[in-house]
Scaffold this motif. Structure first.
Motif, mmCIF file in Angstrom:
data_model
loop_
_atom_site.group_PDB
_atom_site.id
_atom_site.type_symbol
_atom_site.label_atom_id
_atom_site.label_comp_id
_atom_site.label_asym_id
_atom_site.label_seq_id
_atom_site.Cartn_x
_atom_site.Cartn_y
_atom_site.Cartn_z
ATOM 1 N N GLU A 10 0.760 -1.133 0.039
ATOM 2 C CA GLU A 10 -0.005 -0.048 0.011
ATOM 3 C C GLU A 10 0.932 1.439 -0.062
ATOM 4 O O GLU A 10 0.455 2.422 -0.141
ATOM 5 C CB GLU A 10 -0.912 0.119 1.286
ATOM 6 N N PHE A 18 -1.739 -1.892 -8.684
ATOM 7 C CA PHE A 18 -1.386 -2.404 -7.366
ATOM 8 C C PHE A 18 -0.922 -4.024 -7.650
ATOM 9 O O PHE A 18 0.080 -4.566 -6.850
ATOM 10 C CB PHE A 18 -2.720 -2.689 -6.351
ATOM 11 N N GLU A 19 -1.456 -4.680 -8.394
ATOM 12 C CA GLU A 19 -0.867 -6.043 -8.831
ATOM 13 C C GLU A 19 0.577 -5.876 -9.122
ATOM 14 O O GLU A 19 1.419 -6.659 -8.661
ATOM 15 C CB GLU A 19 -1.480 -6.675 -9.995
ATOM 16 N N ILE A 34 -1.045 -6.363 2.796
ATOM 17 C CA ILE A 34 -2.024 -5.422 2.279
ATOM 18 C C ILE A 34 -2.902 -4.996 3.312
ATOM 19 O O ILE A 34 -3.047 -5.621 4.421
ATOM 20 C CB ILE A 34 -2.740 -6.150 0.919
ATOM 21 N N TRP A 37 -9.038 -5.693 1.964
ATOM 22 C CA TRP A 37 -9.170 -6.540 1.099
ATOM 23 C C TRP A 37 -10.403 -6.421 0.021
ATOM 24 O O TRP A 37 -10.496 -6.781 -0.954
ATOM 25 C CB TRP A 37 -9.359 -7.991 1.607
ATOM 26 N N THR A 39 -11.061 -3.800 -1.623
ATOM 27 C CA THR A 39 -10.663 -2.881 -2.811
ATOM 28 C C THR A 39 -9.739 -3.558 -3.779
ATOM 29 O O THR A 39 -9.219 -2.962 -4.707
ATOM 30 C CB THR A 39 -10.102 -1.546 -2.384
ATOM 31 N N LYS A 40 -9.523 -5.118 -3.437
ATOM 32 C CA LYS A 40 -8.726 -5.664 -4.366
ATOM 33 C C LYS A 40 -9.275 -6.898 -5.009
ATOM 34 O O LYS A 40 -10.321 -7.325 -4.722
ATOM 35 C CB LYS A 40 -7.410 -6.424 -3.299
ATOM 36 N N ASP A 41 -8.566 -6.950 -6.302
ATOM 37 C CA ASP A 41 -8.837 -8.308 -6.926
ATOM 38 C C ASP A 41 -8.104 -9.407 -6.484
ATOM 39 O O ASP A 41 -6.828 -9.532 -6.916
ATOM 40 C CB ASP A 41 -8.679 -8.131 -8.544
ATOM 41 N N LEU A 42 -8.561 -10.036 -5.187
ATOM 42 C CA LEU A 42 -7.932 -11.214 -4.902
ATOM 43 C C LEU A 42 -7.421 -12.140 -5.695
ATOM 44 O O LEU A 42 -6.255 -12.686 -5.558
ATOM 45 C CB LEU A 42 -8.638 -11.765 -3.412
ATOM 46 N N LEU A 45 -3.986 -11.048 -7.667
ATOM 47 C CA LEU A 45 -3.272 -11.015 -6.437
ATOM 48 C C LEU A 45 -2.614 -12.442 -6.327
ATOM 49 O O LEU A 45 -1.276 -12.536 -6.431
ATOM 50 C CB LEU A 45 -3.630 -10.500 -5.434
#
Length: 257
Positions: A10, A18-19, A34, A37, A39-42, A45
């Motif tokens: 972050e 981010f990736e 991180i 979670w 806000t993320k494409d898990l 990732l």
């Protein structure tokens, strides 16, 4: 060294998606931390192949109010479900939910004895969730002088008291030495005292919250203490890069080599 190094995606490589941040940190040989979670494409990732050391373990709630406790437990359960996607070992908690700019969603000036008892009970219930899922929640100390005014149970002494009272392997400390330096100091002694309860350690220098070597903390001495006491967990750099992100990671690794 017996401990492992991680870096917070972050706070570095901020000019990258981010990736790509995760890939670069992974390629440098660090585990990944991180925050939120949601806000993320898990799945994306996970496809990077990185090892994810920690993530936020709740998205709303607090430790002491009726509505806040219910919200925290519900979002902690959802966080555990999402942790499976990245096989995250540790999920972070704070004394209360944090909003924009790290400010508490429910600021508190003082905490009563009843607040302490309710906080410990809430954390016991969180630990039970972690035990059933085979994961660990970590309670992080924060500073109230600079970054997080109004957060209850913020000092390292507070988090140690709560975690030791619950006494569950599914609830440990996230001992943040940046926050502890601002709030309490005496970091070498703090690390020694907290060792039985530490789930992970986070670092940044003071002032500025940048990588080790940019401020007043002698992290080489902290690293030697960790080796002396046989710490085998994760040390995570939760810090801004003072200039170049690669150089910041180099400085972090050098301080803890």
């Amino acid at each position: 060294m017996g401990y492992r190094l991680a870096a917070c995606a972050e706070m570095i490589y901020l000019d990258q998606p981010f990736e790509e941040r995760v890939r670069r940190i992974h390629e440098r040989g660090f585990e990944i931390e991180i925050w939120d979670w949601t806000t993320k494409d898990l799945r994306a990732l996970a496809d990077t192949g990185a090892v994810f050391s920690s993530m936020t373990g709740y998205v709303r709630g607090d430790l002491t109010t009726d509505d806040g406790i219910d919200a925290l437990l519900e979002s902690a359960a959802r966080s555990l479900e999402q942790a499976d996607a990245l096989d995250v070992a540790r999920l972070g908690l704070h004394g209360t939910g944090l909003g924009e700019g790290g400010l508490p969603v429910r600021p508190v000036e003082t905490t009563s004895g009843a607040d302490w008892l309710r906080a410990a009970d809430t954390l016991r219930r969180v630990a039970e969730l972690g035990e059933r899922a085979g994961r660990v929640f970590t309670l992080e100390n924060l500073n109230t002088a600079v970054d997080h005014p109004g957060v209850p149970f913020a000092r390292a002494a507070d988090t140690i008291a709560l975690v030791s009272a619950v006494d569950s392997p599914a609830l440990r400390l996230n001992l943040d030495l940046y926050h502890a330096q601002i709030g309490e100091g005496n970091l070498v002694d703090l690390v020694r005292r907290a060792l039985p309860w530490i789930g992970e350690i986070q670092v940044a220098d003071v002032p500025g919250r940048c990588e080790p070597g940019t401020g007043e903390i002698r992290y080489e001495a902290v690293a030697q203490t960790l080796r002396d006491i046989g710490y085998e967990g994760v040390v995570g750099m939760e810090a801004w890069a003072s200039a170049d992100s690669d150089a910041a990671l180099d400085a972090f690794r050098s301080a803890f080599a």
